[in-house]
Design a protein around this motif. Structure first.
Motif, PDB file in Angstrom:
ATOM      1  N   ASP A  83       0.839  -1.191   0.000  1.00  0.00           N
ATOM      2  CA  ASP A  83       0.000   0.000   0.000  1.00  0.00           C
ATOM      3  C   ASP A  83       0.880   1.249   0.000  1.00  0.00           C
ATOM      4  OD1 ASP A  83      -2.769   1.198   2.014  1.00  0.00           O
ATOM      5  OD2 ASP A  83      -2.604   0.790  -0.127  1.00  0.00           O
ATOM      6  N   VAL A  84       0.754   2.022  -1.071  1.00  0.00           N
ATOM      7  CA  VAL A  84       1.577   3.225  -1.199  1.00  0.00           C
ATOM      8  C   VAL A  84       1.215   4.236  -0.140  1.00  0.00           C
ATOM      9  CG1 VAL A  84       2.166   5.167  -2.693  1.00  0.00           C
ATOM     10  CG2 VAL A  84       1.771   2.912  -3.684  1.00  0.00           C
ATOM     11  N   LYS A  85       2.234   4.814   0.420  1.00  0.00           N
ATOM     12  CA  LYS A  85       1.970   5.833   1.414  1.00  0.00           C
ATOM     13  C   LYS A  85       2.776   7.085   1.071  1.00  0.00           C
ATOM     14  CE  LYS A  85       0.671   5.838   6.185  1.00  0.00           C
ATOM     15  NZ  LYS A  85       0.622   5.064   7.423  1.00  0.00           N
ATOM     16  N   VAL A  86       2.063   8.206   1.016  1.00  0.00           N
ATOM     17  CA  VAL A  86       2.703   9.500   0.833  1.00  0.00           C
ATOM     18  C   VAL A  86       2.350  10.330   2.052  1.00  0.00           C
ATOM     19  CG1 VAL A  86       2.882  11.543  -0.615  1.00  0.00           C
ATOM     20  CG2 VAL A  86       2.480   9.313  -1.677  1.00  0.00           C
ATOM     21  N   THR A  87       3.368  10.764   2.771  1.00  0.00           N
ATOM     22  CA  THR A  87       3.102  11.545   3.973  1.00  0.00           C
ATOM     23  C   THR A  87       3.667  12.941   3.813  1.00  0.00           C
ATOM     24  OG1 THR A  87       5.128  10.689   4.997  1.00  0.00           O
ATOM     25  CG2 THR A  87       3.091   9.511   5.471  1.00  0.00           C
ATOM     26  N   GLN A  88       2.991  13.892   4.430  1.00  0.00           N
ATOM     27  CA  GLN A  88       3.430  15.274   4.412  1.00  0.00           C
ATOM     28  C   GLN A  88       3.647  15.722   5.859  1.00  0.00           C
ATOM     29  OE1 GLN A  88       0.454  16.163   0.740  1.00  0.00           O
ATOM     30  NE2 GLN A  88       1.445  17.967   1.573  1.00  0.00           N
ATOM     31  N   SER A  89       4.648  16.544   6.050  1.00  0.00           N
ATOM     32  CA  SER A  89       5.128  16.825   7.407  1.00  0.00           C
ATOM     33  C   SER A  89       4.109  17.531   8.281  1.00  0.00           C
ATOM     34  CB  SER A  89       6.407  17.651   7.341  1.00  0.00           C
ATOM     35  OG  SER A  89       6.221  18.788   6.517  1.00  0.00           O
ATOM     36  N   SER A  90       3.285  18.376   7.704  1.00  0.00           N
ATOM     37  CA  SER A  90       2.315  19.125   8.506  1.00  0.00           C
ATOM     38  C   SER A  90       0.955  19.103   7.827  1.00  0.00           C
ATOM     39  CB  SER A  90       2.756  20.585   8.657  1.00  0.00           C
ATOM     40  OG  SER A  90       4.048  20.673   9.196  1.00  0.00           O
ATOM     41  N   ARG A  91      -0.111  19.040   8.609  1.00  0.00           N
ATOM     42  CA  ARG A  91      -1.459  19.182   8.041  1.00  0.00           C
ATOM     43  C   ARG A  91      -1.864  20.648   7.948  1.00  0.00           C
ATOM     44  NH1 ARG A  91      -4.785  14.828   7.682  1.00  0.00           N
ATOM     45  NH2 ARG A  91      -5.852  16.271   6.275  1.00  0.00           N
ATOM     46  N   TYR A  92      -1.453  21.426   8.937  1.00  0.00           N
ATOM     47  CA  TYR A  92      -1.769  22.850   8.975  1.00  0.00           C
ATOM     48  C   TYR A  92      -0.497  23.616   9.338  1.00  0.00           C
ATOM     49  CZ  TYR A  92      -6.537  21.100   9.229  1.00  0.00           C
ATOM     50  OH  TYR A  92      -7.706  20.437   8.976  1.00  0.00           O
ATOM     51  N   LEU A  93      -0.362  24.776   8.685  1.00  0.00           N
ATOM     52  CA  LEU A  93       0.828  25.597   8.927  1.00  0.00           C
ATOM     53  C   LEU A  93       0.417  27.059   8.801  1.00  0.00           C
ATOM     54  CD1 LEU A  93       3.712  24.560   9.443  1.00  0.00           C
ATOM     55  CD2 LEU A  93       4.148  24.778   6.996  1.00  0.00           C
ATOM     56  N   VAL A  94       0.850  27.878   9.746  1.00  0.00           N
ATOM     57  CA  VAL A  94       0.596  29.315   9.667  1.00  0.00           C
ATOM     58  C   VAL A  94       1.948  30.026   9.706  1.00  0.00           C
ATOM     59  CG1 VAL A  94      -0.516  31.305  10.712  1.00  0.00           C
ATOM     60  CG2 VAL A  94      -1.628  29.069  10.827  1.00  0.00           C
ATOM     61  N   LYS A  95       2.212  30.837   8.711  1.00  0.00           N
ATOM     62  CA  LYS A  95       3.492  31.543   8.614  1.00  0.00           C
ATOM     63  C   LYS A  95       3.238  33.012   8.336  1.00  0.00           C
ATOM     64  CE  LYS A  95       6.200  27.977   9.070  1.00  0.00           C
ATOM     65  NZ  LYS A  95       7.167  27.869  10.202  1.00  0.00           N
ATOM     66  N   ARG A  96       4.249  33.795   8.612  1.00  0.00           N
ATOM     67  CA  ARG A  96       4.153  35.236   8.369  1.00  0.00           C
ATOM     68  C   ARG A  96       4.755  35.579   7.007  1.00  0.00           C
ATOM     69  NH1 ARG A  96       2.328  38.112  12.507  1.00  0.00           N
ATOM     70  NH2 ARG A  96       2.508  37.288  14.609  1.00  0.00           N
ATOM     71  N   THR A  97       4.275  36.649   6.426  1.00  0.00           N
ATOM     72  CA  THR A  97       4.815  37.171   5.163  1.00  0.00           C
ATOM     73  C   THR A  97       6.321  37.367   5.276  1.00  0.00           C
ATOM     74  OG1 THR A  97       2.728  38.308   4.727  1.00  0.00           O
ATOM     75  CG2 THR A  97       4.636  39.030   3.482  1.00  0.00           C
ATOM     76  N   GLY A  98       7.035  36.884   4.271  1.00  0.00           N
ATOM     77  CA  GLY A  98       8.483  37.033   4.244  1.00  0.00           C
ATOM     78  C   GLY A  98       9.248  35.864   4.838  1.00  0.00           C
ATOM     79  N   GLU A  99       8.585  34.988   5.559  1.00  0.00           N
ATOM     80  CA  GLU A  99       9.272  33.836   6.150  1.00  0.00           C
ATOM     81  C   GLU A  99       9.641  32.827   5.068  1.00  0.00           C
ATOM     82  OE1 GLU A  99       6.506  33.045   9.844  1.00  0.00           O
ATOM     83  OE2 GLU A  99       8.379  31.943  10.073  1.00  0.00           O
ATOM     84  N   LYS A 100      10.675  32.051   5.332  1.00  0.00           N
ATOM     85  CA  LYS A 100      11.038  30.929   4.474  1.00  0.00           C
ATOM     86  C   LYS A 100      10.301  29.703   4.995  1.00  0.00           C
ATOM     87  CE  LYS A 100      15.081  28.931   2.175  1.00  0.00           C
ATOM     88  NZ  LYS A 100      16.542  29.044   1.983  1.00  0.00           N
ATOM     89  N   VAL A 101       9.629  29.012   4.096  1.00  0.00           N
ATOM     90  CA  VAL A 101       8.764  27.902   4.501  1.00  0.00           C
ATOM     91  C   VAL A 101       9.215  26.620   3.811  1.00  0.00           C
ATOM     92  CG1 VAL A 101       6.392  27.043   4.605  1.00  0.00           C
ATOM     93  CG2 VAL A 101       6.826  29.513   4.764  1.00  0.00           C
ATOM     94  N   PHE A 102       9.279  25.544   4.569  1.00  0.00           N
ATOM     95  CA  PHE A 102       9.643  24.236   4.031  1.00  0.00           C
ATOM     96  C   PHE A 102       8.458  23.286   4.195  1.00  0.00           C
ATOM     97  CE2 PHE A 102      14.199  24.708   3.360  1.00  0.00           C
ATOM     98  CZ  PHE A 102      14.504  25.791   4.164  1.00  0.00           C
TER      99      PHE A 102
END
Lengths: 115, 113
Positions: B1-20
């Motif tokens: 069974d293929v599984k694709v996971t993503q590190s966060s379900r929800y993320l809040v960042k400020r303008t200008g921040e670097k986001v991964f």
């Protein structure tokens, strides 16, 4: 421009009725036409797919009808159930160098099946 | 069974921040994709990778970059987040063969304030 046009954007169907979602494409190089189903909070998942040399494919209550000359294809959901309530995306893909498929999606149709 | 996971379900960042945004798959698929999903616009391809350290721009790459140092991991980077990058981000892989199936992660809902 939109390479895959999907309609309607939203659809309400009574339980037991037939849900029909239509898509049209421009690029005749597309060689694979999948439909994806997405439930809230989940990623899309493959529902059913067809190649352009086939005019119809049926899997259970789900049928794709394909009209190559008109560049149109549609998803029919027979005997629609409340559990079918989801967003449906049509898509068209083309093989690219490097062995991958570039997939272009329609805008999605939000289906609600009411009891 | 293929599984694709993503590190966060929800993320809040400020303008200008670097986001991964991180994505990991467990099926040894060569090809990985990043899409953004917006109401009325469907899924739009940002970047894809067909092998380790190999990447190609999708339809809307502006403001984004990607990194693929290992086969199982594909990262999306917002160099300087802006409010118009508020969206749902979906990572996917794809099988190869007679039929193609994309496997999607659950998505990351990013809000940039």
């Amino acid at each position: 421009q939109q390479q895959v046009k999907q309609s309607p954007q939203s659809l309400i169907v009574q339980k037991g009725g037939i849900s029909i979602i239509n898509c049209a494409y421009e690029n005749t190089a597309f060689d694979y036409f999948p439909w994806y189903q997405q439930f809230p909070g989940k990623g899309p998942a493959l529902l059913i797919a067809i190649r352009p040399d086939v005019s119809e494919k049926k899997e259970g209550r789900f049928t794709i009808s394909f009209n190559k000359s008109a560049k149109q294809f549609s998803l029919h959901i027979m005997d629609s159930q409340p559990g079918d309530s989801a967003t449906y995306f049509c898509a068209a893909s083309i093989g690219k160098p490097g062995g991958y498929q570039k997939v272009t999606f329609g805008i999605g149709t939000k289906l609600q099946v009411i009891p | 069974d293929v599984k694709v996971t993503q590190s966060s379900r929800y993320l809040v960042k400020r303008t200008g921040e670097k986001v991964f945004l991180e994505c990991v798959q467990d099926m040894d698929h060569e090809n990985m994709f990043w899409y953004r999903q917006d109401p009325g616009l469907g899924l739009r391809l940002i970047y894809f990778s067909y092998d380790v350290k190999m990447k190609e721009k999708g339809d809307i790459p502006e403001g984004y970059s990607v990194s693929r140092e290992k086969k199982e991991r594909f990262s999306l980077i917002l160099e300087s987040a802006s409010t118009n990058q508020t969206s749902m981000y979906l990572c996917a892989t794809i099988t190869r063969g007679a039929s193609y199936e994309q496997y999607f992660g659950p998505g990351t809902r990013l809000t940039v304030t």
